[in-house]
Write a protein that holds these residues in place. Structure first.
Motif, PDB file in Angstrom:
ATOM      1  N   SER A  42     -21.119  63.753 -17.128  1.00  0.00           N
ATOM      2  CA  SER A  42     -21.150  63.270 -15.745  1.00  0.00           C
ATOM      3  C   SER A  42     -21.636  64.360 -14.797  1.00  0.00           C
ATOM      4  CB  SER A  42     -19.763  62.825 -15.297  1.00  0.00           C
ATOM      5  OG  SER A  42     -19.327  61.787 -16.103  1.00  0.00           O
ATOM      6  N   THR A  59     -25.309  64.492 -14.943  1.00  0.00           N
ATOM      7  CA  THR A  59     -25.872  63.332 -14.248  1.00  0.00           C
ATOM      8  C   THR A  59     -25.899  63.566 -12.748  1.00  0.00           C
ATOM      9  OG1 THR A  59     -24.637  62.040 -15.844  1.00  0.00           O
ATOM     10  CG2 THR A  59     -25.706  60.844 -14.099  1.00  0.00           C
ATOM     11  N   ASP A  96     -25.437  55.293 -16.502  1.00  0.00           N
ATOM     12  CA  ASP A  96     -24.227  56.072 -16.758  1.00  0.00           C
ATOM     13  C   ASP A  96     -23.139  55.146 -17.278  1.00  0.00           C
ATOM     14  OD1 ASP A  96     -22.192  57.848 -16.833  1.00  0.00           O
ATOM     15  OD2 ASP A  96     -22.237  58.391 -14.721  1.00  0.00           O
TER      16      ASP A  96
END
Lengths: 316, 531
Positions: free
Chosen positions: B319, B322, B442
């Motif tokens: 994450s 990202t 995601d």
């Protein structure tokens, strides 16, 4: 842990410094000359000047601020412009009425509201919950001075259990002192208790919807056991916040109730002092109230830490 | 006589039918799997057995447990059965424990409640039970609080509470769904071990057919409150009868249409030696700050028209990376370049944002509920330099809605009127409207039911072929990555431990961690072979 408290106390100190500055500056801005108020409108300019000099009003502002702060640190709050009496004496007399009254009201409101809130949450949606919540709605809506007058009418005039007003003083004994504070404390506690009960109820209902309550039930706990063992403590955090806020309000906000019951409390003192431009008294009382708020906030923070282990570990 | 038997069990909640005429039974030493998608009533079946139902529920029929009909038993007696004869494990380990009580107290509570022993003895027993579920005293003292444990460890505490006094029946409601695959594999092992050691009956509820195939003896397939098909686990192998079961089976064993596109050699996105440090927030005069590297020296490229998968378990840093690529969080070292522009969190201009779009995991939380679909989908258009006319906007939005399999008239509706899968379609439409070059997905399909998931994956494959898009497909689920990407990166503790062509990595994993991941990941075909 120690580090956390040191840090809190440092913040506490800075809060007080900033508060003292704000109080001092804002009272300087307010129009009105204490000297001319004390001597009346017909006073001569040179008499006024002499009085200002005597009171120290002609000194530079910074110097006066520093003197005021220095005085407070050693317990000297100055001398009242109007009464020519040391502020500390005037304030401490009043404080011995206001502080017990606030604590008394807070204890009453907590003792009443938490069980009521818990009871309502346990019976949520049922008639008993609805009626309890209806009563708290009324408790919030009714002005407390009016409720105070009803209390006086019932308990002082009809039943003659309490006196209608005034304060016996603590010299007359603890019981008599508390007795004369009982009706004022009840009238102060009513709206507070109503608010607190509602907070307790909604916080507990939120908690009861949490997964861990279902876990507790799946372990074989009855509904009430789960509520008592797993619900209440988890629901307490918002309640503590409100209790902290209420105490601060009770210390200073009792002015109307003090008037209804002729109590010599801080609220009335500050009201009179403002009217008479007795700035030194106003400053000191406000400072004292700020101090009490800061202390209570600190205590509430400590209470959070006791209740919640997650906070305990984050400050270790 | 079976240990538990449901006869014509029906449940209504506020006169709405939730369960309809369920009949099933399970014996001691047996694992019964209940499978179904969201809304199938599988959790309500479990809640019906322990009689913990929401307000306004009315049950009909019979649940015979241990020769007693639970529907006729008083609440008091039921309290003695819950926790003692029937243990229950919940889906969400993060919230299933009381945050203010330590694990010793929580486990010993159930022991103390159902047996006549002193508090001291119950604490001793709690320690033994925790040891049994893999939380030995030396490493996990009883004074630990839930927040000091990971999700998998918390779930072990929940299991400890459920098996503390050897129940006859254990009900597990999606016990491993919220966990990482390696943790999930260990938990399933633990549950199987407990069943055989204690001679338990386990009712295992899940949406994952592969998990069921790995452990159950018997299976029930549910849909909309009814049992569609049931029998021994072998029916999975021998062939299912009903249409729905077949669809479910096919979706669980999903293979996307092969991606048919040739990616270019030209680099679209370059992530070069990127690191991201976090320091702990506490201010300390005595210690130097602890620095935690969430992402450590990560480099990879995504070419034009290429689908890249990024796989890793929770906390691996996927994450963080990202957010860095999207320019939402700063990086500590390294460089991220998209085409010719460097992405810096402080100033990402609209022209760059236009080229990257994102679809998030949560189809419920990623939309503003007060805007209609037209506004939601057309919102990214403000990134466009030239103003788009209102009429053109409508044409664009409606065209895209049709493209992702919705109706043009849906543009006037609000987000609560759609199902999870439809919402994810809307999110995809929103990401397409500015004609991006790269879409970051995601965990975009992780929250969806398997049958919906297959449809969305098909849609994604088709779109990437037709629009010449590149994907960065982030997931904890290997099987999903396999079906949709050509290149894959495996991430662990902030580092990329393996990278390569997807097919190669899956056939010949090099790194130990990749092998563990592949082994732990529930796989329907693998499980069926063992039957």
């Amino acid at each position: 842990m120690l580090q956390y408290f040191v840090r809190r106390i440092v913040t506490l100190f800075f809060t007080l410094v900033i508060a003292s500055l704000v109080i001092f500056v804002s009272l300087e801005i307010i129009p009105g000359d204490p000297a001319s108020y004390m001597l009346g409108i017909n006073a001569q300019e040179d008499t006024l000047q002499a009085l200002r000099q005597e009171l120290g009003l002609d000194k530079p502002k910074l110097e006066r601020y520093l003197e005021w702060v220095k005085g407070m640190l050693i317990g000297d709050f100055g001398v009242s412009y109007t009464y020519r009496a040391p502020v500390i004496e005037m304030v401490s007399d009043r404080l011995w009425v206001s502080l017990p009254l606030a604590v008394y009201a807070l204890i009453l409101s907590t003792l009443i509201s938490l069980p009521v809130g818990i009871y309502a949450a346990a019976n949520r949606g049922k008639i008993s919950d609805l009626s309890v919540m209806g009563v708290t709605q009324i408790g919030i809506a009714v002005p407390n001075f009016w409720f105070a007058m009803l209390l006086v009418y019932l308990f002082a005039i009809i039943l003659r259990w309490f006196s209608a007003g005034g304060f016996s003083g603590w010299e007359a004994g603890l019981f008599l002192g508390l007795k004369s504070l009982t009706l004022p404390a009840i009238s102060l506690a009513l709206p507070q208790a109503s608010i607190l009960a509602r907070v307790m109820r909604s916080s507990l209902i939120d908690t009861l919807n949490e997964d861990f309550i279902k876990t507790a039930r799946a372990k074989g706990l009855t509904q009430n056991q789960a509520l008592i063992k797993h619900g209440i403590r988890n629901a307490l955090i918002p309640v503590l916040t409100i209790i902290g806020l209420q105490f601060s309000f009770l210390m200073a906000g009792a002015i109307i109730i003090e008037n209804v019951f002729f109590l010599p409390g801080l609220g009335r003192l500050i009201f009179q002092s403002i009217a008479q431009r007795d700035i030194i008294v106003v400053e000191s009382v406000i400072m004292l109230l700020v101090f009490s708020v800061v202390i209570v906030t600190f205590l509430v923070d400590v209470a959070y830490v006791i209740v919640d282990p997650r906070l305990r570990s984050s400050i270790l | 006589m079976s240990l538990i038997q449901a006869k014509d069990l029906s449940l209504n909640i506020h006169n709405q039918k939730i369960l309809n005429n369920l009949n099933f039974e399970a014996n001691t030493g047996e694992i019964l799997g209940i499978i179904g998608e969201s809304g199938s009533g599988k959790s309500m079946t479990a809640n019906s057995i322990i009689q913990l139902l929401p307000h306004g529920a009315s049950l009909r029929g019979e649940i015979i447990f241990d020769n007693k009909n639970l529907l006729n038993i008083s609440e008091d007696k039921m309290c003695n059965i819950r926790g003692k004869d029937i243990g229950f494990i919940f889906q969400e380990p993060m919230t299933a424990l009381n945050p203010l009580k330590n694990i010793g107290d929580q486990v010993s509570e159930v022991i103390k409640l159902h047996s006549n022993i002193t508090l001291k003895d119950s604490v001793k027993m709690a320690a033994k039970v925790l040891q049994r579920v893999g939380l030995p005293q030396e490493k996990f003292p009883l004074t630990r609080y839930p927040f000091e444990l990971s999700g998998g460890q918390r779930q072990r505490v929940v299991i400890a509470m459920a098996i503390a006094i050897k129940p006859k029946l254990l009900i597990a409601d999606e016990p491993s769904t919220a966990l990482d695959v390696t943790t999930q594999a260990k938990l399933i092992q633990l549950l199987k071990k407990l069943v055989s050691e204690d001679d338990l009956c386990l009712i295992m509820i899940t949406h994952d057919l592969a998990v069921i195939a790995e452990m159950a003896d018997k299976i029930i397939i549910m849909k909309e409150g009814e049992i569609i098909e049931s029998g021994s686990i072998n029916i999975l192998k021998k062939g299912l009868k009903s249409v729905y079961s077949k669809t479910l089976f096919a979706a669980s064993d999903y293979k996307s249409k092969n991606i048919n596109k040739i990616s270019s050699d030209k680099t679209l996105l370059e992530v070069k030696n990127v690191s991201r440090d976090y320091s702990d927030n506490s201010i300390s005069f005595f210690k130097s700050k602890k620095i935690f590297k969430a992402v450590n020296n990560v480099s990879f490229n995504i070419n034009y028209n290429e689908n890249v998968g990024l796989v890793g378990e929770s906390g691996c840093g996927k994450s963080t990376i990202t957010r860095a690529i999207l320019g939402l969080d700063p990086i500590s070292q390294g460089k991220i370049t998209l085409e010719a522009d460097e992405i810096k969190a402080e100033n990402v201009d609209n022209e760059i944002r236009k080229k990257i779009q994102v679809v998030f995991q949560d189809p419920f939380g990623s939309f503003n509920p007060r805007h209609n679909v037209f506004k939601l989908v057309s919102e990214p258009l403000f990134l466009q330099k030239e103003k788009v006319k209102e009429k053109e906007k409508y044409e664009l939005v409606e065209g895209l809605l049709l493209r992702v399999g919705l109706k043009a008239s849906d543009s006037k509706k609000y987000i609560h009127e759609f199902s999870g899968g439809q919402r994810q379609r809307i999110a995809i439409a929103r990401s397409l409207i500015v004609k991006p070059k790269l879409i970051i997905l995601d965990e975009a399909v992780s929250a969806l039911d398997v049958s919906i998931r297959a449809q969305i994956l098909d849609l994604l494959v088709e779109l990437s072929e037709n629009f010449g898009l590149s994907y960065l497909f982030i997931s904890h689920d290997l099987s999903l990555v396999q079906s949709i990407t050509t290149k894959v990166l495996v991430m662990k503790s902030g580092e990329i431990v393996e990278a390569g062509e997807t097919a190669d990595v899956f056939k010949f994993p090099k790194h130990e961690y990749t092998k563990t991941l592949l082994d732990s990941s529930p796989n329907l075909q693998k499980a069926l072979k063992k039957l």
